[in-house]
Design an enzyme around this catalytic site. Structure first.
Site, short mmCIF file in Angstrom:
data_model
loop_
_atom_site.label_atom_id
_atom_site.label_comp_id
_atom_site.label_asym_id
_atom_site.label_seq_id
_atom_site.Cartn_x
_atom_site.Cartn_y
_atom_site.Cartn_z
N LYS A 1 78.21 35.55 -52.30
CA LYS A 1 77.16 36.57 -52.32
C LYS A 1 77.11 37.05 -53.77
O LYS A 1 77.29 38.24 -54.07
CB LYS A 1 77.53 37.68 -51.32
CG LYS A 1 76.43 38.69 -51.07
CD LYS A 1 75.31 38.17 -50.22
CE LYS A 1 74.21 39.23 -50.07
NZ LYS A 1 72.97 38.71 -49.47
N TYR B 1 90.33 40.88 -46.37
CA TYR B 1 91.28 41.11 -45.28
C TYR B 1 92.66 41.53 -45.79
O TYR B 1 93.48 42.04 -45.04
CB TYR B 1 91.44 39.86 -44.40
CG TYR B 1 90.20 39.49 -43.59
CD1 TYR B 1 89.07 40.31 -43.59
CD2 TYR B 1 90.15 38.34 -42.84
CE1 TYR B 1 87.93 39.98 -42.87
CE2 TYR B 1 89.02 38.00 -42.10
CZ TYR B 1 87.91 38.82 -42.13
OH TYR B 1 86.79 38.49 -41.41
N ASP C 1 83.03 30.23 -37.04
CA ASP C 1 82.77 30.44 -35.61
C ASP C 1 81.35 30.03 -35.26
O ASP C 1 81.09 29.44 -34.21
CB ASP C 1 82.98 31.92 -35.24
CG ASP C 1 84.38 32.16 -34.73
OD1 ASP C 1 85.28 31.38 -35.08
OD2 ASP C 1 84.58 33.14 -33.97
N ASP D 1 85.43 33.16 -41.93
CA ASP D 1 85.74 33.60 -40.57
C ASP D 1 84.47 33.55 -39.73
O ASP D 1 84.42 32.98 -38.63
CB ASP D 1 86.29 35.04 -40.66
CG ASP D 1 86.84 35.53 -39.35
OD1 ASP D 1 86.87 34.75 -38.39
OD2 ASP D 1 87.24 36.71 -39.29
N ASP E 1 74.07 34.75 -46.56
CA ASP E 1 73.03 35.03 -45.55
C ASP E 1 72.18 33.78 -45.31
O ASP E 1 71.86 33.42 -44.17
CB ASP E 1 72.17 36.23 -45.94
CG ASP E 1 71.83 36.27 -47.41
OD1 ASP E 1 72.38 35.47 -48.19
OD2 ASP E 1 70.98 37.09 -47.80
#
Ligand code: NAD
Length: 362
Positions: free
Chosen positions: A192, A141, A252, A248, A224
């Site tokens: 990852k 980001y 959620d 992020d 994943d």
């Protein structure tokens, strides 16, 4: 020690829920010996209307001088057509970056009394208590270079860069291990590493930091798989630590396991445990002024403030227990009300706040 708290109600339901949290803070001061000074401030759309800036300099200075910030929510349809730099959300992002709040702590807790409100089967989620520790000021980001450019072929190409320095990984992992020490002593680092070199480094550094915490068990998981495990068997997790973008998305997902956006608090901490505390939900323009917003996420944000910034874990626990008590009494704001369930009673924002305070004083 006197703690200075900057209270920023913000927009929409922000002032309604902050009013209940402020009542609670006053009770903690007057009846439980908590030494605090409360200062109000402007942020978001209301701040833009009053000063032309969603994060006025005065607010930023107050935030820098405070020991903790309590924020309601920002944003709303009124300000959606403003240019991005002036939008209410810029106030929030500005506070996070100016205060160097690199560690975002998002608990996903499901009170057993609310197990029926989740979209998952009650036995999968009842008593769920996960803490997601998300890196908040680095990663893809913020990485440079970034942008969209036109190639020689005339085609457009968008690009962003995933970057993490060892020091950035180290400090967020330390936060996760410290938090785990106050809980079930398990950290799962999510990356990852099979595809992204940057997160291969993440895994290496997490392992190195873990060696300093022999009392905490460290595991690693690819993102994943972590997404899958969160909805398959979420109770296997205690503390999850991960990058900005993975955090992020996963936080959620974890929040939604609990089925009630009005119940979830959050903390964003700097290197000295100074923090900004806020509910994870937004300004809920659809219910503004109706007196039905759930104040519990904000009340639980006060509990996190006591635990992480003021080192008052016993008082924090009292608040958590008081929230549990009112749920057991069957009080529900509409967002957590279950139709056809006997013993429940719908209440509004104020009645819910009063009930928590009454339970706290019992
Ligand atoms: P939202 O979280 O405001 O609302 C989503 C839904 O949840 C709505 O139906 C709302 O009524 C309900 N809800 C939210 N909080 C509730 C509460 N405490 N009690 C009962 N119901 C509640 O998300 P949105 O609708 O996508 O966004 C509305 C505005 O909030 C936008 O301007 C957005 O940018 C902003 N926003 C701000 C923050 C923040 O301040 N941290 C976070 C998310 C969104």
């Amino acid at each position: 020690m006197m703690h200075k708290i900057l209270v920023l109600p913000g927009d929409g339901i922000g002032p309604e829920i902050i009013q209940e949290a402020t009542k609670l803070l006053n009770v903690l001061r007057d009846h439980f010996g908590l030494s605090i000074e409360i200062e109000p401030g402007l942020v978001g759309g209301g701040a833009f209307d009053a000063t032309g800036n969603p994060l006025p300099n005065e607010t930023l200075q107050l935030a820098k001088d405070a020991d903790a910030v309590l924020l309601g929510a920002v944003g709303g349809p009124k300000w959606e057509s403003l240019e991005i730099a002036l939008r209410p959300e810029k106030g929030l992002l500005g506070l996070r970056s100016e205060l160097k709040l690199f560690a975002n702590l998002r608990p996903a807790i499901l009170y057993p009394q609310l197990a029926g409100a989740s979209t998952l089967k009650p036995e999968i989620v009842s008593d769920l208590d996960i803490m997601i520790v998300r890196e908040l000021t680095g990663g893809v980001y913020f990485g440079q270079p970034r942008g969209v450019k036109t190639l020689d072929s005339g085609e457009s190409m968008g690009y962003n860069t995933l970057v993490y320095k060892e020091s950035e990984i180290e400090r967020i992992c330390k936060v996760a291990f410290e938090v785990a020490r106050t809980r079930n002593k398990q950290v799962c680092s999510v990356d990852k590493a099979n595809v992204l070199e940057c997160t291969e480094l993440w895994r290496k550094v997490a392992t190195r930091v873990g060696a300093d915490y022999p009392d905490v068990t460290l595991s690693h998981m690819y993102v994943d798989n972590a997404a899958m495990q969160l909805v398959r068997a979420p109770k296997q997790f205690d503390v999850v630590v991960t990058t900005n973008m993975f955090g992020d998305i996963l936080s959620d997902c974890a929040a939604m396991l609990t089925g009630s956006i009005g119940m979830l608090p959050s903390a964003s901490l700097d290197a000295n445990n100074k923090g900004m505390y806020e509910p994870i939900h937004g300004s809920a323009p659809d219910i503004v002024g109706k007196g039905i917003a759930n104040p519990l996420a904000t009340i639980l944000s006060v509990s996190m403030m006591l635990k992480y910034s003021f080192k008052e874990p016993l008082l924090a626990e009292k608040i958590d227990l008081a929230v549990g008590k009112v749920l057991t009494q069957g009080l529900r704001t509409p967002d957590i009300y279950e139709i056809d369930t006997p013993g429940l009673r719908q209440v509004g924002t104020k009645e819910m706040g009063d009930a928590v305070i009454a339970a706290l004083k019992e």
